[in-house]
Design a protein around this motif. Structure first.
Motif, short mmCIF file in Angstrom:
data_model
loop_
_atom_site.label_atom_id
_atom_site.label_comp_id
_atom_site.label_asym_id
_atom_site.label_seq_id
_atom_site.Cartn_x
_atom_site.Cartn_y
_atom_site.Cartn_z
N ALA A 162 8.19 5.20 22.24
CA ALA A 162 7.01 5.33 23.20
C ALA A 162 5.72 4.66 22.61
CB ALA A 162 6.63 6.89 23.13
N GLY A 163 5.74 4.05 21.46
CA GLY A 163 4.68 3.18 20.97
C GLY A 163 3.99 3.89 19.89
N VAL A 164 4.52 4.91 19.27
CA VAL A 164 3.75 5.60 17.93
C VAL A 164 4.03 4.49 16.84
CG1 VAL A 164 3.45 7.63 16.77
CG2 VAL A 164 3.70 7.85 19.19
N ARG A 165 3.19 3.74 16.50
CA ARG A 165 3.62 2.76 15.41
C ARG A 165 4.15 3.54 14.15
NH1 ARG A 165 -1.65 -0.93 16.39
NH2 ARG A 165 -0.73 -2.41 18.06
N ASP A 166 3.15 4.42 13.75
CA ASP A 166 3.69 4.98 12.18
C ASP A 166 3.54 6.53 12.36
OD1 ASP A 166 3.67 2.27 10.64
OD2 ASP A 166 1.66 2.19 11.29
N PRO A 167 4.55 7.24 12.93
CA PRO A 167 4.65 8.62 12.81
C PRO A 167 4.62 9.05 11.28
CG PRO A 167 6.68 7.88 13.71
CD PRO A 167 5.56 6.63 13.58
N MET A 168 3.85 10.15 11.08
CA MET A 168 3.77 10.73 9.89
C MET A 168 4.93 11.17 9.49
SD MET A 168 0.45 9.43 9.23
CE MET A 168 0.19 10.28 7.80
N PRO A 169 5.25 11.38 8.05
CA PRO A 169 6.44 11.84 7.49
C PRO A 169 6.36 13.52 7.38
CG PRO A 169 5.23 11.15 5.74
CD PRO A 169 4.70 10.62 6.95
N TYR A 170 5.75 14.09 8.40
CA TYR A 170 5.48 15.54 8.37
C TYR A 170 6.33 16.03 9.37
CZ TYR A 170 1.51 13.73 5.66
OH TYR A 170 0.71 12.93 4.89
N PHE A 171 6.69 17.11 9.46
CA PHE A 171 7.38 18.12 10.44
C PHE A 171 7.10 19.34 10.47
CE2 PHE A 171 11.23 20.74 11.66
CZ PHE A 171 11.64 20.14 13.07
N PRO A 183 0.91 -1.26 -0.15
CA PRO A 183 0.04 0.12 -0.01
C PRO A 183 0.93 1.28 0.07
CG PRO A 183 0.18 -1.00 2.18
CD PRO A 183 0.70 -2.18 1.25
N PRO A 184 0.44 2.40 -0.61
CA PRO A 184 1.36 3.41 -0.76
C PRO A 184 1.26 3.99 0.70
CG PRO A 184 -1.00 4.06 -1.52
CD PRO A 184 -0.99 2.45 -1.22
N GLY A 185 2.55 4.67 0.88
CA GLY A 185 2.55 5.47 2.22
C GLY A 185 1.93 6.67 2.06
N PRO A 186 1.95 7.56 3.46
CA PRO A 186 1.29 8.39 3.54
C PRO A 186 1.59 9.89 2.33
CG PRO A 186 2.16 7.89 5.64
CD PRO A 186 2.88 7.15 4.57
N PRO A 187 0.68 10.47 1.68
CA PRO A 187 1.10 11.45 0.95
C PRO A 187 2.15 12.67 1.55
CG PRO A 187 -1.17 11.89 1.62
CD PRO A 187 -0.67 10.56 2.20
N THR A 188 2.97 13.05 0.62
CA THR A 188 4.08 13.91 0.68
C THR A 188 4.00 14.78 -0.56
OG1 THR A 188 5.87 12.57 0.24
CG2 THR A 188 5.34 12.53 2.53
N LEU A 189 4.53 15.83 -0.17
CA LEU A 189 4.79 16.66 -1.41
C LEU A 189 6.02 16.58 -2.01
CD1 LEU A 189 3.40 20.30 -0.05
CD2 LEU A 189 2.14 18.61 -1.35
N ALA A 190 6.03 16.73 -3.38
CA ALA A 190 7.43 16.71 -4.13
C ALA A 190 8.22 17.58 -3.46
CB ALA A 190 7.16 16.82 -5.50
N PRO A 191 9.65 17.41 -3.50
CA PRO A 191 10.59 18.28 -3.12
C PRO A 191 10.54 19.63 -3.92
CG PRO A 191 11.68 16.36 -3.42
CD PRO A 191 10.30 16.28 -3.77
N GLY A 192 10.81 20.59 -3.16
CA GLY A 192 10.57 22.06 -3.60
C GLY A 192 11.87 22.29 -4.56
N ALA A 229 18.63 21.12 5.15
CA ALA A 229 19.30 20.23 6.14
C ALA A 229 18.32 19.13 6.38
CB ALA A 229 19.55 20.94 7.49
N LEU A 230 17.21 19.48 6.23
CA LEU A 230 16.18 18.47 6.36
C LEU A 230 15.63 17.56 5.22
CD1 LEU A 230 15.74 19.69 9.12
CD2 LEU A 230 13.39 19.75 8.85
N ALA A 231 15.94 18.02 4.06
CA ALA A 231 15.71 17.32 2.69
C ALA A 231 15.87 16.01 2.78
CB ALA A 231 16.38 18.15 1.68
N LEU A 275 14.69 21.31 -2.07
CA LEU A 275 14.57 21.65 -0.61
C LEU A 275 13.12 20.83 -0.15
CD1 LEU A 275 15.15 25.33 -0.63
CD2 LEU A 275 16.93 23.50 -0.22
N THR A 276 13.28 20.80 1.26
CA THR A 276 12.25 20.34 1.76
C THR A 276 10.73 21.06 1.57
OG1 THR A 276 13.30 19.60 3.65
CG2 THR A 276 11.19 19.93 4.13
N PRO A 277 9.76 20.31 1.12
CA PRO A 277 8.52 21.09 0.60
C PRO A 277 7.84 21.79 1.91
CG PRO A 277 8.31 18.91 0.54
CD PRO A 277 9.60 18.97 0.79
N VAL A 278 7.25 22.92 1.56
CA VAL A 278 6.52 23.39 2.79
C VAL A 278 5.14 23.35 2.19
CG1 VAL A 278 6.23 25.51 4.11
CG2 VAL A 278 8.43 24.79 3.36
#
Length: 277
Positions: free
Chosen positions: A170-179, A38-47, A193-195, A51-54
Motif C-alpha cells: 500500500a506504500g507504507v515504507r517502514d512499518p514498525m516492528p510492533y504487533f 542507523p539503528p532500527g526502531p527500538p524493540t524489547l529483548a525477547p522474553g 509463534a510470533l517470536a 518468547l515475543t516480548p510484551v
C-alpha cells in the motif's frame, strides 16, 4: 681538478636525491571508516524462553509522556460491507491529529491497508505518525476473544508476515516492528509463534472505550481519568465502529497538554525503557 670534479659530482647527486625526495607522494591515508547504518526502531529483548516480548506502558518517572494509539480494524469478510458504503476508515480523525500536531501510532490491519491504500500510504509517510502491524484481518490469536474468528496456531506467523506485505504494498515504507494482537488476546503459544518475526507485542494500560460509543464525553472522561505518565492509550480509527473518537480527541489533547503531558509515539516509549539493535 679531480677533487673539485668529485665534489661537484657528489653535490649534483645529493641535489638529485633531494629533488627526488621532494617529488615522492606522501603515504596514502587510510580511507575514512564506513559509518554504521542507523539503528532500527527500538524493540524489547525477547522474553523468557525467547518468547515475543510484551510492552504495556513506558516509564512512570521520566516526565509526562503519553502515546495515543489507534487501531485501524478491518476483517477479511468486511469487503462487501465496505463496497456497500460502510466506512472503516476515519480521515477526519487523522486530519484532527495533524491539525493538533499530535504524534501517534496507528496499528493497521493488512486488510484495512488494502481497502484504503491511499490513506495507508499518507499515514505511513507522515512524520507525525508511525504504522505498526495489527494482523492481516483482525482474527484472534486465541480462542474466546470477544467472538472474533481465530487464526490457526500454525498460521499465526504467516498472518503477521502477510499483514506486513500488505502494508508495504500500500506504500507504507517502514512499518514498525510492533504487533498488536486483535482484541488484545494472546497466550504463550501465540508469543512463541510470533517470536521468529522479531516483533514486540504492544498492549496498553488505558482503554479508551470508544468502540461503538456514540458519546465523545464518555470516551474523553475515561481516558483523562486513567492516563498516567508513560501510558499507552488504545483508541480506534474506524468511523463505523468508533464514531465518537474524533470528537473525543479534540477534548483529550488540549486537556492533557494543560496537565503538562507530551504526546509521543510508541517507539519513543519503548526506546525509553531499553532496546536492542
Amino acid at each position: 681538478m679531480i677533487t673539485l670534479f668529485r665534489r661537484v659530482t657528489v653535490a649534483c647527486a645529493l641535489c638529485t636525491a633531494l629533488a627526488a625526495c621532494g617529488t615522492t607522494h606522501p603515504p596514502r591515508a587510510d580511507p575514512p571508516p564506513v559509518p554504521a547504518p542507523p539503528p532500527g526502531p527500538p524493540t524489547l529483548a525477547p522474553g523468557p524462553a525467547g518468547l515475543t516480548p510484551v510492552f504495556e506502558h513506558g516509564p512512570r518517572t521520566r516526565g509526562r509522556t503519553v502515546a495515543l494509539t489507534f487501531d485501524a480494524d478491518m476483517t477479511a469478510g468486511q469487503g462487501a460491507r465496505a463496497a456497500a458504503g460502510e466506512r472503516f476508515d476515519h480521515p477526519r480523525l487523522i486530519s484532527t491529529l495533524r491539525a493538533l500536531n499530535v504524534r501517534a501510532t496507528v496499528f493497521m490491519t493488512g486488510r484495512w491497508a488494502e481497502e484504503y491504500p491511499d490513506q495507508a500510504r499518507s499515514i505511513g509517510r507522515d512524520p507525525l505518525f508511525e504504522v505498526a502491524n495489527h494482523s492481516y484481518s483482525h482474527y484472534a490469536y486465541t480462542q474466546d476473544c470477544y467472538g472474533l474468528p481465530t487464526v490457526p496456531e500454525e498460521r499465526e506467523r504467516s498472518d503477521v508476515e502477510r499483514a506486513y506485505a500488505a502494508l508495504r504494498k500500500a506504500g507504507v515504507r517502514d512499518p514498525m516492528p510492533y504487533f498488536r494482537f486483535p482484541g488484545g488476546c494472546y497466550d504463550r503459544p501465540a508469543l512463541k509463534a510470533l517470536a521468529p518475526t522479531g516483533v514486540t507485542a504492544v498492549q496498553w494500560d488505558v482503554v479508551g472505550g470508544d468502540a461503538f460509543e456514540t458519546d465523545p464525553d464518555v470516551v474523553a472522561r475515561q481516558v483523562l481519568d486513567e492516563v498516567r505518565p508513560g501510558s499507552v492509550v488504545v483508541l480506534h480509527c474506524t468511523r463505523s465502529a468508533a464514531p465518537a473518537t474524533e470528537r473525543a480527541v479534540r477534548t483529550i489533547v488540549p486537556e492533557l497538554r494543560r496537565r503538562g503531558y507530551r504526546f509521543v509515539k510508541v517507539s519513543e516509549l519503548i526506546g525509553a525503557v531499553g532496546s536492542r539493535p
